[in-house]
Write a protein that holds these residues in place. Structure first.
Motif, mmCIF file in Angstrom:
data_model
loop_
_atom_site.group_PDB
_atom_site.id
_atom_site.type_symbol
_atom_site.label_atom_id
_atom_site.label_comp_id
_atom_site.label_asym_id
_atom_site.label_seq_id
_atom_site.Cartn_x
_atom_site.Cartn_y
_atom_site.Cartn_z
ATOM 1 N N GLU A 4 0.966 -1.161 0.020
ATOM 2 C CA GLU A 4 -0.026 0.036 0.048
ATOM 3 C C GLU A 4 0.799 1.158 0.099
ATOM 4 O O GLU A 4 1.772 1.267 0.676
ATOM 5 C CB GLU A 4 -0.869 -0.020 1.092
ATOM 6 N N VAL B 183 1.174 5.605 -1.709
ATOM 7 C CA VAL B 183 0.613 6.939 -2.228
ATOM 8 C C VAL B 183 0.853 7.096 -3.818
ATOM 9 O O VAL B 183 2.180 7.027 -3.910
ATOM 10 C CB VAL B 183 1.050 8.231 -1.582
ATOM 11 N N TYR C 183 0.055 9.194 -7.604
ATOM 12 C CA TYR C 183 -0.232 10.498 -7.921
ATOM 13 C C TYR C 183 -0.871 10.291 -9.440
ATOM 14 O O TYR C 183 -0.601 9.868 -10.147
ATOM 15 C CB TYR C 183 0.702 11.285 -8.066
ATOM 16 N N THR D 279 -2.381 15.170 -7.966
ATOM 17 C CA THR D 279 -2.846 14.872 -6.709
ATOM 18 C C THR D 279 -2.891 13.722 -6.324
ATOM 19 O O THR D 279 -3.070 12.573 -7.057
ATOM 20 C CB THR D 279 -4.662 15.154 -6.715
ATOM 21 N N TYR E 181 -3.208 9.803 -3.964
ATOM 22 C CA TYR E 181 -4.379 8.998 -3.678
ATOM 23 C C TYR E 181 -3.697 7.665 -3.118
ATOM 24 O O TYR E 181 -2.433 7.421 -3.649
ATOM 25 C CB TYR E 181 -5.173 8.691 -4.874
ATOM 26 N N ASP E 182 -4.480 7.115 -2.069
ATOM 27 C CA ASP E 182 -3.799 5.798 -1.668
ATOM 28 C C ASP E 182 -4.224 4.503 -2.449
ATOM 29 O O ASP E 182 -5.356 4.588 -3.044
ATOM 30 C CB ASP E 182 -4.520 5.503 -0.069
ATOM 31 N N ASP F 294 -7.758 1.590 -5.772
ATOM 32 C CA ASP F 294 -7.951 3.111 -5.012
ATOM 33 C C ASP F 294 -8.484 2.719 -3.728
ATOM 34 O O ASP F 294 -9.733 2.370 -3.565
ATOM 35 C CB ASP F 294 -8.602 3.787 -6.052
ATOM 36 N N THR G 262 -8.059 5.006 -1.202
ATOM 37 C CA THR G 262 -8.317 6.559 -0.552
ATOM 38 C C THR G 262 -9.547 6.594 0.295
ATOM 39 O O THR G 262 -9.482 6.958 1.561
ATOM 40 C CB THR G 262 -8.265 7.567 -1.455
ATOM 41 N N GLU G 263 -10.675 6.141 -0.156
ATOM 42 C CA GLU G 263 -11.870 6.429 0.721
ATOM 43 C C GLU G 263 -12.106 5.312 1.772
ATOM 44 O O GLU G 263 -12.256 5.441 2.843
ATOM 45 C CB GLU G 263 -13.261 6.175 -0.238
ATOM 46 N N ARG H 222 -9.247 4.003 3.259
ATOM 47 C CA ARG H 222 -8.233 4.572 4.444
ATOM 48 C C ARG H 222 -9.114 5.645 5.204
ATOM 49 O O ARG H 222 -8.871 5.900 6.203
ATOM 50 C CB ARG H 222 -6.872 4.821 3.586
ATOM 51 N N ARG H 223 -9.570 6.372 4.221
ATOM 52 C CA ARG H 223 -10.250 7.772 5.230
ATOM 53 C C ARG H 223 -11.271 7.170 6.176
ATOM 54 O O ARG H 223 -11.474 7.588 7.274
ATOM 55 C CB ARG H 223 -10.836 8.489 4.226
#
Length: 373
Positions: free
Chosen positions: A265, A267, A269, A274, A276-277, A301, A303-304, A306-307
């Motif tokens: 995992e 990051v 770009y 921008t 994204y994970d 992806d 990102t969500e 992980r958030r």
């Protein structure tokens, strides 16, 4: 002296027909004998050549027959009318007929409609116009077995002239497995193209400037912001940036060198830079010799996710803090109640000392303030 002669002896007779002697003549036939000897030698040499040539032709025919009979592809020979003259063993197995069953039959027997109807038309058109529709041109057609089932074949036709007669030899290959494989590849391609996760395939060149992207699906374009044609030929380094974990990249590099799958995992770009994970899963692809030829990477992806995990973790932390505060408040109330009871007992004992009751009032006021907290 080694010369040849023909001796003739003729009796010599008198008028009374009595033999009184003989006349001997010698004819030199040395040249004739030499010619006969040379002719006999030439005849023997010619006879030997004929025998040798006959043996050679038989050997060539045997070898050719062996080649035809052991060929993996079906080989069928027909005449100008489309009648079958010969088939090899592969053709027998392919169509389910024996050579005897096919001999003299029209080739259309081995074709379903509409191919069988078109076949005689091709031959007739060739005989009358010389137009070659299929001769010398490979094409895919459909064959029909004796049991009526059909299968795709690759057909190549050549023309042979023997003793003023035209023959056509067709090489037939069953391409059922090839067609099925092509259909599976097409299906796999459609599946990969429609995956929700990004898929990137690169070559096996690990060292800089490689590896190079050879395929990217539509989902990868949506995730990264790059068009597919913008990614082809580029290195996956175009997705990296300042926050990309170097340790994760080292893990990837070491796994690729060892030809092992790896999941990390990190990051990435997008094209607009921008971040994204992403969860990156990379698997080597090997050929039949076991050599790594490509790498397939799945980009998810996260990102969500992980958030959401961070929000969940924050909520769990707040919940734990709330429980701790609630426990502290409970213990505080118990301690306060014990303190209030002690102050009340102390006030009763000090009733005869009014100068100290002021302190008791202050202590009770402080406890009331704590209770309100």
């Amino acid at each position: 002296d080694g010369r040849w002669y023909i001796r003739r002896v003729v009796p010599y007779r008198t008028m009374e027909n009595r033999i009184e002697g003989v006349v001997v003549t010698l004819d030199d036939v040395t040249q004739l004998k030499q010619s006969e000897k040379a002719l006999r030698a030439a005849h023997d040499e010619l006879e030997q050549r004929v025998q040798d040539r006959t043996a050679e032709l038989r050997d060539r025919q045997a070898r050719l027959s062996a080649i035809l009979e052991t060929a993996a592809d079906g080989i069928i020979t027909i005449d100008e009318q489309g009648s079958i003259h010969s088939v090899n063993r592969a053709a027998e197995l392919m169509f389910g007929y024996s050579a005897e069953e096919l001999s003299g039959r029209n080739l259309s027997l081995l074709m379903p409609t509409p191919y069988c109807d078109e076949h005689d038309g091709y031959l007739e058109r060739y005989r009358t116009t010389g137009e070659k529709r299929i001769i010398g041109i490979g094409r895919e057609v459909v064959g029909r077995r004796q049991d009526g089932t059909t299968f795709p074949v690759d057909l190549s036709v050549s023309e042979v002239a023997l003793e003023d007669q035209q023959f056509f030899t067709g090489i037939v290959r069953d391409i059922s497995e090839r067609q099925q494989a092509a259909e599976q590849i097409e299906l796999l391609g459609e599946a990969v193209q429609n995956l929700a996760e990004g898929v990137v395939i690169t070559d096996a060149e690990i060292e800089w400037p490689g590896p190079h992207i050879v395929f990217a699906n539509e989902a990868m374009s949506q995730i990264s912001g790059y068009q597919t044609d913008e990614m082809i030929g580029q290195s996956p380094r175009i997705f990296q940036g300042e926050r990309t974990d170097r340790q994760a990249l080292d893990r990837i590099r070491q796994s690729l060198k060892a030809a092992r799958p790896v999941v990390v995992e990190l990051v990435n770009y997008r094209k607009d830079r921008t971040p994204y994970d992403v969860q990156l899963s990379i698997t080597p692809v090997r050929n039949e010799q076991g050599e790594v030829t490509h790498y397939v990477s799945i980009h998810q992806d996260i990102t969500e996710r992980r958030r959401a995990n961070e929000r969940l973790l924050q909520s769990e932390r707040l919940a734990a803090l709330g429980e701790a505060m609630a426990g502290l408040a409970h213990e505080s109330r118990n301690a306060l109640q014990r303190g209030q009871s002690a102050v009340q007992m102390l006030a009763r004992r000090l009733e005869d000392r009014p100068e100290l009751l002021e302190y008791i009032d202050r202590m009770e006021a402080a406890q009331d303030d704590l209770a309100r907290l």
